[in-house]
Scaffold this motif. Structure first.
Motif, PDB file in Angstrom:
ATOM      1  N   SER A   1      -0.105  -5.325   4.011  1.00  0.00           N
ATOM      2  CA  SER A   1       0.874  -4.331   4.382  1.00  0.00           C
ATOM      3  C   SER A   1       0.566  -2.967   3.796  1.00  0.00           C
ATOM      4  N   ASP A   2       1.211  -1.942   4.383  1.00  0.00           N
ATOM      5  CA  ASP A   2       1.057  -0.584   3.880  1.00  0.00           C
ATOM      6  C   ASP A   2       1.713  -0.396   2.524  1.00  0.00           C
ATOM      7  N   ASN A   3       2.673  -1.264   2.184  1.00  0.00           N
ATOM      8  CA  ASN A   3       3.391  -1.135   0.924  1.00  0.00           C
ATOM      9  C   ASN A   3       2.699  -1.868  -0.222  1.00  0.00           C
ATOM     10  N   VAL A   4       1.442  -2.240  -0.023  1.00  0.00           N
ATOM     11  CA  VAL A   4       0.701  -3.032  -0.999  1.00  0.00           C
ATOM     12  C   VAL A   4      -0.610  -2.333  -1.340  1.00  0.00           C
ATOM     13  N   THR A   5      -0.915  -2.251  -2.653  1.00  0.00           N
ATOM     14  CA  THR A   5      -2.237  -1.801  -3.093  1.00  0.00           C
ATOM     15  C   THR A   5      -2.819  -2.889  -3.978  1.00  0.00           C
ATOM     16  N   CYS A   6      -4.101  -3.176  -3.778  1.00  0.00           N
ATOM     17  CA  CYS A   6      -4.718  -4.299  -4.478  1.00  0.00           C
ATOM     18  C   CYS A   6      -6.015  -3.921  -5.174  1.00  0.00           C
ATOM     19  N   SER A   7      -6.292  -4.682  -6.226  1.00  0.00           N
ATOM     20  CA  SER A   7      -7.603  -4.680  -6.853  1.00  0.00           C
ATOM     21  C   SER A   7      -8.171  -6.078  -6.603  1.00  0.00           C
ATOM     22  N   THR A   8      -9.149  -6.484  -7.351  1.00  0.00           N
ATOM     23  CA  THR A   8      -9.791  -7.770  -7.117  1.00  0.00           C
ATOM     24  C   THR A   8      -8.842  -8.953  -7.265  1.00  0.00           C
ATOM     25  N   ASN A   9      -8.021  -8.976  -8.314  1.00  0.00           N
ATOM     26  CA  ASN A   9      -7.167 -10.140  -8.555  1.00  0.00           C
ATOM     27  C   ASN A   9      -5.696  -9.799  -8.746  1.00  0.00           C
ATOM     28  N   ALA A  10      -5.292  -8.575  -8.371  1.00  0.00           N
ATOM     29  CA  ALA A  10      -3.894  -8.180  -8.544  1.00  0.00           C
ATOM     30  C   ALA A  10      -3.475  -7.208  -7.446  1.00  0.00           C
ATOM     31  N   CYS A  11      -2.180  -7.254  -7.120  1.00  0.00           N
ATOM     32  CA  CYS A  11      -1.618  -6.344  -6.136  1.00  0.00           C
ATOM     33  C   CYS A  11      -0.307  -5.778  -6.662  1.00  0.00           C
ATOM     34  N   THR A  12      -0.037  -4.526  -6.303  1.00  0.00           N
ATOM     35  CA  THR A  12       1.247  -3.911  -6.577  1.00  0.00           C
ATOM     36  C   THR A  12       1.957  -3.748  -5.246  1.00  0.00           C
ATOM     37  N   VAL A  13       3.194  -4.266  -5.183  1.00  0.00           N
ATOM     38  CA  VAL A  13       3.963  -4.245  -3.945  1.00  0.00           C
ATOM     39  C   VAL A  13       5.199  -3.384  -4.162  1.00  0.00           C
ATOM     40  N   THR A  14       5.448  -2.455  -3.244  1.00  0.00           N
ATOM     41  CA  THR A  14       6.653  -1.639  -3.279  1.00  0.00           C
ATOM     42  C   THR A  14       7.564  -2.113  -2.154  1.00  0.00           C
ATOM     43  N   PHE A  15       8.671  -2.769  -2.550  1.00  0.00           N
ATOM     44  CA  PHE A  15       9.645  -3.266  -1.586  1.00  0.00           C
ATOM     45  C   PHE A  15      10.753  -2.237  -1.404  1.00  0.00           C
ATOM     46  N   ASP A  16      11.086  -1.929  -0.168  1.00  0.00           N
ATOM     47  CA  ASP A  16      12.246  -1.091   0.110  1.00  0.00           C
ATOM     48  C   ASP A  16      13.489  -1.955   0.023  1.00  0.00           C
ATOM     49  N   ARG A  17      14.513  -1.445  -0.650  1.00  0.00           N
ATOM     50  CA  ARG A  17      15.772  -2.176  -0.768  1.00  0.00           C
ATOM     51  C   ARG A  17      16.617  -1.932   0.477  1.00  0.00           C
ATOM     52  N   GLY A  18      17.448  -2.889   0.799  1.00  0.00           N
ATOM     53  CA  GLY A  18      18.352  -2.739   1.934  1.00  0.00           C
ATOM     54  C   GLY A  18      17.745  -3.143   3.266  1.00  0.00           C
TER      55      GLY A  18
ATOM     56  N   ASP B   1      17.322   2.795  -6.774  1.00  0.00           N
ATOM     57  CA  ASP B   1      18.304   2.507  -5.731  1.00  0.00           C
ATOM     58  C   ASP B   1      17.649   2.204  -4.390  1.00  0.00           C
ATOM     59  N   SER B   2      16.421   2.693  -4.191  1.00  0.00           N
ATOM     60  CA  SER B   2      15.781   2.521  -2.887  1.00  0.00           C
ATOM     61  C   SER B   2      14.567   1.588  -2.881  1.00  0.00           C
ATOM     62  N   GLN B   3      13.974   1.319  -4.057  1.00  0.00           N
ATOM     63  CA  GLN B   3      12.747   0.515  -4.088  1.00  0.00           C
ATOM     64  C   GLN B   3      12.660  -0.386  -5.318  1.00  0.00           C
ATOM     65  N   VAL B   4      11.868  -1.450  -5.152  1.00  0.00           N
ATOM     66  CA  VAL B   4      11.509  -2.338  -6.256  1.00  0.00           C
ATOM     67  C   VAL B   4       9.992  -2.450  -6.250  1.00  0.00           C
ATOM     68  N   VAL B   5       9.350  -2.197  -7.396  1.00  0.00           N
ATOM     69  CA  VAL B   5       7.896  -2.262  -7.501  1.00  0.00           C
ATOM     70  C   VAL B   5       7.530  -3.466  -8.359  1.00  0.00           C
ATOM     71  N   VAL B   6       6.690  -4.337  -7.787  1.00  0.00           N
ATOM     72  CA  VAL B   6       6.311  -5.598  -8.427  1.00  0.00           C
ATOM     73  C   VAL B   6       4.791  -5.699  -8.464  1.00  0.00           C
ATOM     74  N   ARG B   7       4.267  -6.177  -9.577  1.00  0.00           N
ATOM     75  CA  ARG B   7       2.821  -6.442  -9.694  1.00  0.00           C
ATOM     76  C   ARG B   7       2.619  -7.941  -9.702  1.00  0.00           C
TER      77      ARG B   7
END
Length: 107
Positions: free
Chosen positions: A27-44, A97-103
């Protein structure tokens, strides 16, 4: 091995590695390296992504705890905390209030 054969092998290996890194996340809301990704979820919204071969869905935030569904398993992760699920280390990096960022990274 000739020089041309070595160069072709190097180019082929670079292409395989590059394509592998691109396909680790969907997805466009995901950035990755070799063994990890950061995901930005929109709330609501119904926020979901495929990360490192597993589906991850944002469920809710309640009293400083983020609930996610990781590969069909619901996990609770405190804001600025981490937990493990389905062979991954999951860390909540920020909540607004608008996003949650998870690694998410492989354990």
């Amino acid at each position: 091995m000739t020089t041309l054969t070595r160069r072709l092998a190097s180019v082929a290996a670079a292409l395989v590695i590059g394509v592998g890194a691109l396909t680790a996340c969907s997805s466009d809301n995901v950035t990755c390296s070799t063994n990890a990704c950061t995901v930005t979820f929109d709330r609501g919204v119904d926020a979901e992504s495929s990360v490192l071969g597993v589906d991850v869905k944002f469920v809710s935030v309640d009293n400083g705890v983020v609930k996610l569904e990781v590969g069909g398993t619901t996990v609770s992760v405190p804001v600025d905390g981490s937990t493990q699920a389905q062979g991954f280390d999951i860390t909540v990096q920020s909540v607004t209030d608008s996003q949650v960022v998870v690694r998410i990274q492989t354990s």
